[in-house]
Write a protein that holds these residues in place. Structure first.
Motif, PDB file in Angstrom:
ATOM      1  N   TYR A 286     -23.625 -32.329  -2.303  1.00  0.00           N
ATOM      2  CA  TYR A 286     -23.655 -31.600  -0.909  1.00  0.00           C
ATOM      3  C   TYR A 286     -22.907 -30.555  -0.952  1.00  0.00           C
ATOM      4  O   TYR A 286     -21.882 -30.388  -1.769  1.00  0.00           O
ATOM      5  N   PHE A 287     -22.993 -29.595  -0.309  1.00  0.00           N
ATOM      6  CA  PHE A 287     -22.437 -28.131  -0.264  1.00  0.00           C
ATOM      7  C   PHE A 287     -22.441 -27.690   1.182  1.00  0.00           C
ATOM      8  O   PHE A 287     -23.405 -28.247   2.071  1.00  0.00           O
ATOM      9  N   ALA A 288     -21.609 -27.199   1.713  1.00  0.00           N
ATOM     10  CA  ALA A 288     -21.451 -26.843   3.212  1.00  0.00           C
ATOM     11  C   ALA A 288     -22.781 -26.251   3.703  1.00  0.00           C
ATOM     12  O   ALA A 288     -23.312 -25.236   3.036  1.00  0.00           O
ATOM     13  N   GLY A 289     -23.171 -26.559   4.878  1.00  0.00           N
ATOM     14  CA  GLY A 289     -24.374 -26.068   5.396  1.00  0.00           C
ATOM     15  C   GLY A 289     -25.785 -26.748   4.892  1.00  0.00           C
ATOM     16  O   GLY A 289     -26.875 -26.092   5.179  1.00  0.00           O
ATOM     17  N   ALA A 290     -25.804 -27.542   4.104  1.00  0.00           N
ATOM     18  CA  ALA A 290     -26.962 -28.187   3.165  1.00  0.00           C
ATOM     19  C   ALA A 290     -27.463 -29.380   4.039  1.00  0.00           C
ATOM     20  O   ALA A 290     -26.500 -30.104   4.755  1.00  0.00           O
ATOM     21  N   HIS A 291     -28.492 -29.520   4.040  1.00  0.00           N
ATOM     22  CA  HIS A 291     -29.353 -30.850   4.643  1.00  0.00           C
ATOM     23  C   HIS A 291     -29.680 -31.734   3.417  1.00  0.00           C
ATOM     24  O   HIS A 291     -30.003 -31.343   2.301  1.00  0.00           O
ATOM     25  N   ARG A 292     -29.681 -32.898   3.677  1.00  0.00           N
ATOM     26  CA  ARG A 292     -30.261 -33.665   2.564  1.00  0.00           C
ATOM     27  C   ARG A 292     -31.625 -34.258   2.704  1.00  0.00           C
ATOM     28  O   ARG A 292     -31.973 -34.586   3.762  1.00  0.00           O
ATOM     29  N   TYR A 293     -32.303 -33.985   1.694  1.00  0.00           N
ATOM     30  CA  TYR A 293     -33.786 -34.260   1.621  1.00  0.00           C
ATOM     31  C   TYR A 293     -34.295 -35.432   0.444  1.00  0.00           C
ATOM     32  O   TYR A 293     -33.480 -35.641  -0.320  1.00  0.00           O
ATOM     33  N   VAL A 294     -35.193 -36.033   0.905  1.00  0.00           N
ATOM     34  CA  VAL A 294     -35.565 -37.141  -0.370  1.00  0.00           C
ATOM     35  C   VAL A 294     -37.003 -36.914  -0.613  1.00  0.00           C
ATOM     36  O   VAL A 294     -37.840 -36.756   0.309  1.00  0.00           O
ATOM     37  N   TYR A 295     -37.388 -37.128  -1.785  1.00  0.00           N
ATOM     38  CA  TYR A 295     -38.777 -37.281  -2.216  1.00  0.00           C
ATOM     39  C   TYR A 295     -38.862 -38.425  -3.078  1.00  0.00           C
ATOM     40  O   TYR A 295     -37.784 -38.866  -3.404  1.00  0.00           O
ATOM     41  N   TYR A 296     -39.914 -38.974  -3.828  1.00  0.00           N
ATOM     42  CA  TYR A 296     -40.373 -40.131  -4.438  1.00  0.00           C
ATOM     43  C   TYR A 296     -40.804 -39.682  -5.698  1.00  0.00           C
ATOM     44  O   TYR A 296     -41.882 -39.097  -6.016  1.00  0.00           O
ATOM     45  N   SER A 297     -40.181 -40.417  -6.922  1.00  0.00           N
ATOM     46  CA  SER A 297     -40.888 -40.214  -8.178  1.00  0.00           C
ATOM     47  C   SER A 297     -40.592 -41.681  -9.017  1.00  0.00           C
ATOM     48  O   SER A 297     -39.443 -42.094  -8.858  1.00  0.00           O
ATOM     49  N   ARG A 298     -41.715 -42.171  -9.611  1.00  0.00           N
ATOM     50  CA  ARG A 298     -41.602 -43.469 -10.143  1.00  0.00           C
ATOM     51  C   ARG A 298     -41.217 -44.507  -9.428  1.00  0.00           C
ATOM     52  O   ARG A 298     -40.087 -45.475  -9.832  1.00  0.00           O
TER      53      ARG A 298
ATOM     54  N   GLY B  12     -35.824 -46.742   7.442  1.00  0.00           N
ATOM     55  CA  GLY B  12     -35.916 -46.044   8.849  1.00  0.00           C
ATOM     56  C   GLY B  12     -36.335 -44.603   8.761  1.00  0.00           C
ATOM     57  O   GLY B  12     -36.515 -43.909   9.957  1.00  0.00           O
ATOM     58  N   LEU B  13     -36.964 -44.234   7.815  1.00  0.00           N
ATOM     59  CA  LEU B  13     -37.346 -42.710   7.547  1.00  0.00           C
ATOM     60  C   LEU B  13     -39.007 -42.749   7.569  1.00  0.00           C
ATOM     61  O   LEU B  13     -39.732 -41.582   7.676  1.00  0.00           O
ATOM     62  N   HIS B  14     -39.786 -43.896   7.384  1.00  0.00           N
ATOM     63  CA  HIS B  14     -41.187 -43.861   7.193  1.00  0.00           C
ATOM     64  C   HIS B  14     -41.778 -44.928   7.919  1.00  0.00           C
ATOM     65  O   HIS B  14     -41.227 -46.017   8.245  1.00  0.00           O
ATOM     66  N   GLU B  15     -43.189 -44.706   8.412  1.00  0.00           N
ATOM     67  CA  GLU B  15     -43.969 -45.669   9.062  1.00  0.00           C
ATOM     68  C   GLU B  15     -44.832 -46.320   8.128  1.00  0.00           C
ATOM     69  O   GLU B  15     -45.320 -47.489   8.290  1.00  0.00           O
ATOM     70  N   SER B  16     -45.020 -45.696   7.003  1.00  0.00           N
ATOM     71  CA  SER B  16     -45.825 -46.490   5.774  1.00  0.00           C
ATOM     72  C   SER B  16     -45.206 -46.127   4.474  1.00  0.00           C
ATOM     73  O   SER B  16     -44.354 -44.963   4.206  1.00  0.00           O
ATOM     74  N   CYS B  17     -45.306 -47.030   3.388  1.00  0.00           N
ATOM     75  CA  CYS B  17     -44.624 -46.865   2.202  1.00  0.00           C
ATOM     76  C   CYS B  17     -45.015 -45.488   1.580  1.00  0.00           C
ATOM     77  O   CYS B  17     -46.249 -45.150   1.560  1.00  0.00           O
ATOM     78  N   PRO B  18     -44.142 -44.845   1.279  1.00  0.00           N
ATOM     79  CA  PRO B  18     -44.415 -43.420   0.556  1.00  0.00           C
ATOM     80  C   PRO B  18     -44.883 -43.606  -0.717  1.00  0.00           C
ATOM     81  O   PRO B  18     -45.612 -42.739  -1.409  1.00  0.00           O
ATOM     82  N   HIS B  19     -45.045 -44.682  -1.398  1.00  0.00           N
ATOM     83  CA  HIS B  19     -45.556 -44.943  -2.539  1.00  0.00           C
ATOM     84  C   HIS B  19     -47.159 -45.466  -2.682  1.00  0.00           C
ATOM     85  O   HIS B  19     -47.833 -45.126  -3.283  1.00  0.00           O
ATOM     86  N   CYS B  20     -47.418 -46.337  -1.734  1.00  0.00           N
ATOM     87  CA  CYS B  20     -48.647 -47.102  -1.921  1.00  0.00           C
ATOM     88  C   CYS B  20     -49.409 -46.896  -0.447  1.00  0.00           C
ATOM     89  O   CYS B  20     -50.558 -47.284  -0.419  1.00  0.00           O
TER      90      CYS B  20
END
Length: 328
Positions: free
Chosen positions: A40-52, A311-319
């Protein structure tokens, strides 16, 4: 035109030669996308993506746009190939043994011109044998001229200038290595004021490198300073010292530094740019998290076992399987 390989004198020691060199510079650039960090740094937002089947988080002022990642990869790969090809063309031969010069030029006869009468017949024969071995191994034709200081010092500022003029007047090619030795016609018994210099054609540079020229210079100077060596013996032994390692691949420290600074380091930066562009594909699929700092709860999919942010998804981001409604 020929170039100096170095020389010396009884009073002044040895001096290195002047060799040709070339260099080129390059500039790099940084991408103009948003700042991305794993912390984290000042002014940043946190994002998430998925791998493996695992979440990968990054912090940025805005979501990464990877719409041009392919063009970035292609253009950087092309630039990297061109840059490395230039480096190989400029310095690749340094890593391989040099090829002997073909003895197809006109003046290949060995020459020992003893105008100062300092060589015996046996020394001339010895020089001929060493010069022949040197020529057979390298394709370069060596030559020795002995003169009196009075033959040239009125007309030339230095023995180096005289050696240069002698080379261009004697030889029509760039394939010789001329050694000029000079001493007074009436020497002082207490101190023999001798001088000498080497001059080599430009076609010899891949074999007679700066380091090889310095080796001969140091050897000949050392033996001339010894009372136990005559002029002929000093020159012959200098060439003998050079022969064993002469046609081996030698990469000097200066060349390594140039390759590192001009080609290896820029290539590392370009490779990092390629990896960043490829990585941005996943980052572009990221979803902004509910909070920018603090711990996040993660859930496990009942169908595929993949981990995702609660709480971020309505369906599994993997399958793509439906996710039960999150309960706080």
């Amino acid at each position: 035109m020929p170039h100096s390989t170095g020389g010396g004198s009884h009073s002044g020691g040895s001096h290195g030669g002047s060799f040709h060199s070339s260099s080129s510079g390059g500039s790099g650039s940084r991408s103009s996308g948003p700042r991305v960090s794993s912390t984290y740094f000042a002014g940043a937002h946190r994002y998430v993506y998925y791998s493996r089947h695992r979440p990968v988080y990054y912090y940025s002022t805005k979501k990464v746009d990877a719409s041009n990642w392919k063009s970035t990869v292609i253009s950087t790969v092309v630039l990297m190939v061109i840059w490395l090809t230039m480096g190989f063309l400029m310095f690749g031969t340094s890593f391989f043994p040099p090829e002997p010069l073909p003895l197809t030029y006109d003046q290949t006869d060995l020459l020992v011109a003893d105008e100062a009468h300092v060589l015996t017949d046996s020394e001339i024969d010895e020089l001929g044998e060493v010069f022949r071995e040197f020529q057979d191994k390298t394709g370069i034709t060596p030559a020795l001229l002995t003169v009196y200081n009075e033959d040239w010092d009125y007309y030339y500022d230095s023995i180096e200038a005289y050696a240069f003029d002698t080379y261009v007047n004697w030889f029509d090619d760039e394939c010789h290595w001329l050694i000029v030795y000079s001493e007074p016609q009436s020497p002082d018994p207490a101190f023999l004021d001798w001088k000498w210099w080497g001059m080599a054609g430009d076609d010899t540079e891949e074999i007679i490198t700066e380091s090889e020229g310095d080796k001969l210079t140091n050897s000949v100077q050392k033996y001339l300073n010894k009372n136990s060596y005559t002029v002929g013996e000093a020159v012959a032994q200098g060439f003998r010292d050079l022969l064993p390692d002469l046609m081996k691949a030698h990469v000097d420290f200066e060349t390594v530094i140039i390759i590192l600074l001009l080609f290896v380091l820029p290539s590392v930066f370009m490779l990092n740019r390629i990896l960043e562009a490829i990585r941005s594909r996943g980052q572009a699929k990221a979803v902004q998290c509910q909070t920018d700092q603090g711990a996040l709860r993660e859930d496990k999919c009942d169908y595929c076992g993949g981990i995702y942010v609660h709480g971020l998804h309505e369906s599994c981001p993997h399958c793509g399987a439906p996710i039960p409604k999150a309960s706080e």
